[in-house]
Design an enzyme around this catalytic site. Sequence first.
Site, PDB file in Angstrom:
ATOM      1  N   ALA A 125      -3.750   7.339   4.915  1.00  0.00           N
ATOM      2  CA  ALA A 125      -2.600   8.068   4.368  1.00  0.00           C
ATOM      3  C   ALA A 125      -2.684   9.561   4.677  1.00  0.00           C
ATOM      4  O   ALA A 125      -1.672  10.189   4.999  1.00  0.00           O
ATOM      5  CB  ALA A 125      -2.498   7.837   2.863  1.00  0.00           C
ATOM      6  N   VAL A 164      -0.565   5.276  11.332  1.00  0.00           N
ATOM      7  CA  VAL A 164      -1.705   6.086  10.917  1.00  0.00           C
ATOM      8  C   VAL A 164      -2.797   5.156  10.402  1.00  0.00           C
ATOM      9  O   VAL A 164      -2.509   4.084   9.881  1.00  0.00           O
ATOM     10  CB  VAL A 164      -1.318   7.107   9.820  1.00  0.00           C
ATOM     11  CG1 VAL A 164      -0.398   8.186  10.365  1.00  0.00           C
ATOM     12  CG2 VAL A 164      -0.692   6.439   8.621  1.00  0.00           C
ATOM     13  N   ASN A 206       1.253   1.123  -5.412  1.00  0.00           N
ATOM     14  CA  ASN A 206      -0.139   0.775  -5.615  1.00  0.00           C
ATOM     15  C   ASN A 206      -0.923   1.924  -6.250  1.00  0.00           C
ATOM     16  O   ASN A 206      -2.073   2.170  -5.928  1.00  0.00           O
ATOM     17  CB  ASN A 206      -0.799   0.330  -4.304  1.00  0.00           C
ATOM     18  CG  ASN A 206      -2.067  -0.447  -4.560  1.00  0.00           C
ATOM     19  OD1 ASN A 206      -2.222  -1.065  -5.613  1.00  0.00           O
ATOM     20  ND2 ASN A 206      -2.984  -0.414  -3.623  1.00  0.00           N
ATOM     21  N   ARG A 211       6.742   4.860   4.166  1.00  0.00           N
ATOM     22  CA  ARG A 211       7.462   4.563   5.411  1.00  0.00           C
ATOM     23  C   ARG A 211       8.771   3.823   5.113  1.00  0.00           C
ATOM     24  O   ARG A 211       9.820   4.167   5.646  1.00  0.00           O
ATOM     25  CB  ARG A 211       6.569   3.730   6.336  1.00  0.00           C
ATOM     26  CG  ARG A 211       7.187   3.518   7.711  1.00  0.00           C
ATOM     27  CD  ARG A 211       6.276   2.757   8.644  1.00  0.00           C
ATOM     28  NE  ARG A 211       5.301   3.655   9.211  1.00  0.00           N
ATOM     29  CZ  ARG A 211       3.981   3.435   9.205  1.00  0.00           C
ATOM     30  NH1 ARG A 211       3.490   2.353   8.635  1.00  0.00           N
ATOM     31  NH2 ARG A 211       3.160   4.295   9.759  1.00  0.00           N
ATOM     32  N   GLN A 258       0.847  -1.185   0.000  1.00  0.00           N
ATOM     33  CA  GLN A 258       0.000   0.000   0.000  1.00  0.00           C
ATOM     34  C   GLN A 258       0.890   1.246   0.000  1.00  0.00           C
ATOM     35  O   GLN A 258       2.077   1.187   0.284  1.00  0.00           O
ATOM     36  CB  GLN A 258      -0.931  -0.004   1.218  1.00  0.00           C
ATOM     37  CG  GLN A 258      -1.926  -1.148   1.202  1.00  0.00           C
ATOM     38  CD  GLN A 258      -2.809  -1.087  -0.026  1.00  0.00           C
ATOM     39  OE1 GLN A 258      -3.480  -0.095  -0.274  1.00  0.00           O
ATOM     40  NE2 GLN A 258      -2.816  -2.144  -0.821  1.00  0.00           N
ATOM     41  N   CYS A 259       0.302   2.391  -0.292  1.00  0.00           N
ATOM     42  CA  CYS A 259       1.080   3.622  -0.444  1.00  0.00           C
ATOM     43  C   CYS A 259       1.791   4.031   0.837  1.00  0.00           C
ATOM     44  O   CYS A 259       2.937   4.484   0.796  1.00  0.00           O
ATOM     45  CB  CYS A 259       0.201   4.755  -0.971  1.00  0.00           C
ATOM     46  SG  CYS A 259      -1.160   5.236   0.114  1.00  0.00           S
TER      47      CYS A 259
END
Length: 186
Positions: free
Chosen positions: A70, A67, A137, A53, A47-48
């Site tokens: 995003a 989090v 992604n 990270r 995932q973005c």
Amino acid sequence: MGNLCNKEPAVAGIVDNVPAYYNRGINFRSNYITIDNRQLFTGMRFQCVEYARRYLILTKGVLFGDVNCAYHIFDLHTVTDVLTQQQRQFQSIPQGSPIPPQKGDLVIYQKSSKQWWGHVAVVTNVDGNLVDLAEQNYDEDWDHCNYARQVLLKKEANNYFLTNIRQYKPHSWDLNENIIGWKRVI
């Protein structure tokens, strides 16, 4: 037709020796990398947020906190040095600021009807009014570039606005996405 959840991820592109993946329908599960004999949580695989990270860990040696979405990254104030555990400032620079984006900044997108969790991309190059973004992604293939997309940076008076105007392969829904601003490790 096979089960997409069992397919291996595709490498979309690589920048600064950090590969970005396109998840191809893979089940969501946690991802970790090992630094200094410690396992660091990078996020949900492919995932973005996980890419952003992992990029900061591998290129700047810092980790931002957990989090839920995003777009929540914009609200974080500090990152942690992965070796010393010291806190460092994680500056929020709002869209329309007199401070332009620079290499290594994270661009944060607001949640929308197309991106329910928001989105985050990494600035990999700024060349005049062109900004290269690496992200995971988002696009299945970076077409052998060192970025997923290249967008326009506009300057109005003394303020900078990062646009969603892609320089090639435009997606119509890009134009409806709202950039909150960019984050910088200080």
